[in-house]
Design an enzyme around this catalytic site. Structure first.
Site, PDB file in Angstrom:
ATOM      1  N   TYR A 165       1.067  -1.314  -0.295  1.00 29.59           N
ATOM      2  CA  TYR A 165       0.167  -0.198   0.053  1.00 29.59           C
ATOM      3  C   TYR A 165       0.645   1.606  -0.058  1.00 29.59           C
ATOM      4  O   TYR A 165       0.549   1.994  -1.106  1.00 29.59           O
ATOM      5  CB  TYR A 165      -0.749  -0.178   1.296  1.00 29.59           C
ATOM      6  CG  TYR A 165      -1.458   1.009   1.298  1.00 29.59           C
ATOM      7  CD1 TYR A 165      -2.584   1.608   0.270  1.00 29.59           C
ATOM      8  CD2 TYR A 165      -1.842   1.686   1.967  1.00 29.59           C
ATOM      9  CE1 TYR A 165      -3.691   2.640   0.112  1.00 29.59           C
ATOM     10  CE2 TYR A 165      -2.028   3.314   2.590  1.00 29.59           C
ATOM     11  CZ  TYR A 165      -3.661   3.418   1.182  1.00 29.59           C
ATOM     12  OH  TYR A 165      -3.984   4.675   1.702  1.00 29.59           O
ATOM     13  N   LYS A 169       0.945   4.599  -3.157  1.00 32.82           N
ATOM     14  CA  LYS A 169       0.819   5.456  -2.712  1.00 32.82           C
ATOM     15  C   LYS A 169       2.296   6.749  -2.647  1.00 32.82           C
ATOM     16  O   LYS A 169       2.086   7.270  -3.311  1.00 32.82           O
ATOM     17  CB  LYS A 169       0.214   6.391  -0.935  1.00 32.82           C
ATOM     18  CG  LYS A 169      -1.161   5.168  -0.739  1.00 32.82           C
ATOM     19  CD  LYS A 169      -2.376   5.974  -1.894  1.00 32.82           C
ATOM     20  CE  LYS A 169      -3.374   5.815  -1.330  1.00 32.82           C
ATOM     21  NZ  LYS A 169      -4.954   6.182  -2.413  1.00 32.82           N
TER      22      LYS A 169
HETATM   23  P1  NDP Z   1     -13.405   3.420   1.200  1.00 31.17           P
HETATM   24  O1  NDP Z   1     -12.820   2.488   1.417  1.00 31.17           O
HETATM   25  O2  NDP Z   1     -14.060   4.043   2.346  1.00 31.17           O
HETATM   26  O3  NDP Z   1     -13.559   3.962  -0.130  1.00 31.17           O
HETATM   27  C1  NDP Z   1     -12.845   3.630  -0.844  1.00 31.17           C
HETATM   28  C2  NDP Z   1     -13.730   3.942  -2.764  1.00 31.17           C
HETATM   29  O4  NDP Z   1     -12.739   3.740  -3.796  1.00 31.17           O
HETATM   30  C3  NDP Z   1     -14.993   3.624  -2.546  1.00 31.17           C
HETATM   31  O5  NDP Z   1     -16.110   4.180  -3.037  1.00 31.17           O
HETATM   32  C4  NDP Z   1     -14.519   2.824  -3.079  1.00 31.17           C
HETATM   33  O6  NDP Z   1     -15.906   2.240  -4.052  1.00 31.17           O
HETATM   34  C5  NDP Z   1     -13.971   2.349  -4.214  1.00 31.17           C
HETATM   35  N1  NDP Z   1     -13.306   1.411  -5.065  1.00 31.17           N
HETATM   36  C6  NDP Z   1     -11.774   0.009  -4.610  1.00 31.17           C
HETATM   37  N2  NDP Z   1     -11.688   0.493  -4.920  1.00 31.17           N
HETATM   38  C7  NDP Z   1     -12.505   0.043  -6.997  1.00 31.17           C
HETATM   39  C8  NDP Z   1     -11.737   0.292  -8.145  1.00 31.17           C
HETATM   40  N3  NDP Z   1     -11.085  -0.849  -8.270  1.00 31.17           N
HETATM   41  N4  NDP Z   1     -13.318   1.331  -9.330  1.00 31.17           N
HETATM   42  C9  NDP Z   1     -13.574   1.890  -9.237  1.00 31.17           C
HETATM   43  N5  NDP Z   1     -13.356   1.841  -7.380  1.00 31.17           N
HETATM   44  C10 NDP Z   1     -12.767   1.636  -6.630  1.00 31.17           C
HETATM   45  O7  NDP Z   1     -12.100   4.616   1.658  1.00 31.17           O
HETATM   46  P2  NDP Z   1     -11.275   5.996   1.717  1.00 31.17           P
HETATM   47  O8  NDP Z   1     -12.342   6.366   1.094  1.00 31.17           O
HETATM   48  O9  NDP Z   1     -11.038   6.360   2.626  1.00 31.17           O
HETATM   49  O10 NDP Z   1     -10.501   5.896   0.466  1.00 31.17           O
HETATM   50  C11 NDP Z   1     -10.159   6.587  -0.631  1.00 31.17           C
HETATM   51  C12 NDP Z   1      -8.928   6.979  -0.665  1.00 31.17           C
HETATM   52  O11 NDP Z   1      -8.530   7.345  -0.050  1.00 31.17           O
HETATM   53  C13 NDP Z   1      -8.676   6.083  -1.102  1.00 31.17           C
HETATM   54  O12 NDP Z   1      -7.227   6.435  -2.559  1.00 31.17           O
HETATM   55  C14 NDP Z   1      -6.837   5.886  -0.323  1.00 31.17           C
HETATM   56  O13 NDP Z   1      -6.373   5.249  -0.557  1.00 31.17           O
HETATM   57  C15 NDP Z   1      -7.213   7.114   0.569  1.00 31.17           C
HETATM   58  N6  NDP Z   1      -6.671   7.335   1.440  1.00 31.17           N
HETATM   59  C16 NDP Z   1      -7.376   7.025   2.910  1.00 31.17           C
HETATM   60  C17 NDP Z   1      -6.923   7.194   4.629  1.00 31.17           C
HETATM   61  C18 NDP Z   1      -7.810   6.763   5.240  1.00 31.17           C
HETATM   62  O14 NDP Z   1      -7.130   6.602   6.688  1.00 31.17           O
HETATM   63  N7  NDP Z   1      -9.182   6.105   5.340  1.00 31.17           N
HETATM   64  C19 NDP Z   1      -5.857   8.267   4.674  1.00 31.17           C
HETATM   65  C20 NDP Z   1      -4.946   8.025   3.354  1.00 31.17           C
HETATM   66  C21 NDP Z   1      -5.215   7.804   1.994  1.00 31.17           C
HETATM   67  P3  NDP Z   1     -16.056   0.402  -4.736  1.00 31.17           P
HETATM   68  O15 NDP Z   1     -15.546  -0.221  -3.816  1.00 31.17           O
HETATM   69  O16 NDP Z   1     -18.190   0.580  -4.988  1.00 31.17           O
HETATM   70  O17 NDP Z   1     -16.246   0.302  -6.041  1.00 31.17           O
HETATM   71  C1  8X3 Z   2      -4.371   5.706   5.010  1.00 29.33           C
HETATM   72  C2  8X3 Z   2      -3.881   5.551   6.058  1.00 29.33           C
HETATM   73  O1  8X3 Z   2      -1.407   5.037   7.263  1.00 29.33           O
HETATM   74  O2  8X3 Z   2      -3.615   4.290   7.908  1.00 29.33           O
HETATM   75  O3  8X3 Z   2      -3.862   5.440   4.048  1.00 29.33           O
HETATM   76  O4  8X3 Z   2      -1.456   4.014   5.809  1.00 29.33           O
HETATM   77  S1  8X3 Z   2      -2.673   4.736   6.864  1.00 29.33           S
END
Ligand code: NDP
Ligand code: 8X3
Length: 265
Positions: A165, A169
């Protein structure tokens, strides 16, 4: 506000978490004449998000729920062409779709987990960017539009049990920085937003649906909410054309990094 009026915005991963909140926040900020293309794999959930937007801001914002798996290059390649004509003039792409699978150390990482993380977080984001750049590049001055990539603190500070992961990123970060340089002579803005810990479905996905393991991640902490990140995404898109909020790192108050850099009560 006004700067966003009339824009067409694509959000990947809009069915949950940060992507869903970003859709709602764009709608709140510019409730007139916006076109929001909401994409993810779960089309029924996207339709619920569209209904939530209508309920909150009314009919001024046009919303198109669109089923799209960004990890499938063929789907991404045909995405723009499959949009109804009046939805193709995209101004803003929010590359938000992404996921983490497992906490295994390198020797034990499942091949399927490795592949889905790179196919979604890296190749998916790059393919989406290429698809939308083709539209941006047709505009004057070498092109115009916004590409907003959701990275992570994980791309800056890798941690044990997150090697793939974190590497994915870090790849987003390198791609974003190179792209900004390539597009320096254009009006295309390339923006990266790196959240720290946000409570979404992220950890539920990481632990393959085990909600109690996911809840334990946030126990004793006060994580960010997806709305916190959504506000920043919309802020960057709403700046004056010559302002590029190139790179942003956002923590909750208890966080200063990954691994041990998380204060737990
Ligand atoms: P969620 O799991 O709540 O949301 C992830 C979203 O991505 C869902 O809408 C899911 O929709 C979609 N998704 C996953 N795989 C696919 C695919 N193959 N095609 C299209 N859509 C896809 O997580 P977050 O909102 O937390 O994540 C959003 C972004 O933020 C990610 O890139 C994550 O890495 C990043 N992030 C998150 C952090 C955290 O602590 N939560 C911190 C830093 C970054 P569906 O399953 O319907 O396809
Ligand atoms: C999500 C934040 O630190 O849990 O991108 O991987 S961490």
């Amino acid at each position: 506000g006004k700067r966003l009026d009339g824009k067409t915005i694509v959000i990947t991963g809009a069915s949950s978490g940060i992507g869903r909140s970003t859709a709602l926040e764009f709608a709140r900020t510019s409730p007139k004449n916006l076109r929001l293309i909401l994409t993810a794999r779960r089309i029924d959930t996207l339709k619920e998000v569209a209904a939530d937007i209508k309920k909150e801001v009314g009919e001024g914002v046009k919303v198109l729920p669109f089923k799209l798996d960004v990890s499938q290059p063929d789907e991404v390649r045909s995405f723009v062409g499959n949009l109804p004509e009046e939805w193709r003039n995209i101004d803003v792409l929010v590359n938000n779709a992404g996921l983490v699978k497992g906490v295994a150390k390198a020797p034990e990482i499942e091949e399927a987990d490795l592949n889905v993380m790179f196919a979604t977080n890296v190749t998916g984001l790059i393919n989406m960017t290429q698809a939308v750049l083709a539209i941006f590049k047709k505009r004057p001055e070498g092109g115009a539009g916004d590409i907003i990539n959701i990275g992570s603190i994980a791309g800056r500070e890798p941690y044990q049990g997150g090697s793939i992961y974190c590497a994915s990123k870090a790849a987003v970060r390198s791609f974003t920085d190179a792209l900004r340089k390539e597009l320096i002579a254009t009006r295309i803005r390339v923006i990266e937003i790196d959240p720290g810990q946000v409570e979404t479905e992220f950890s539920v996905v990481r632990f393959y649906g085990d909600k109690s393991k996911a809840d334990a991640v946030y126990a004793g902490c006060e994580p960010l909410t997806p709305d916190d990140i959504a506000e920043i995404v919309v802020f960057t898109a709403g700046r004056r054309e010559n302002v590029v909020v190139a790179d942003t790192l956002i923590f909750p108050n208890h966080q200063a990094g990954t691994g041990g850099a998380m204060y737990k009560k």
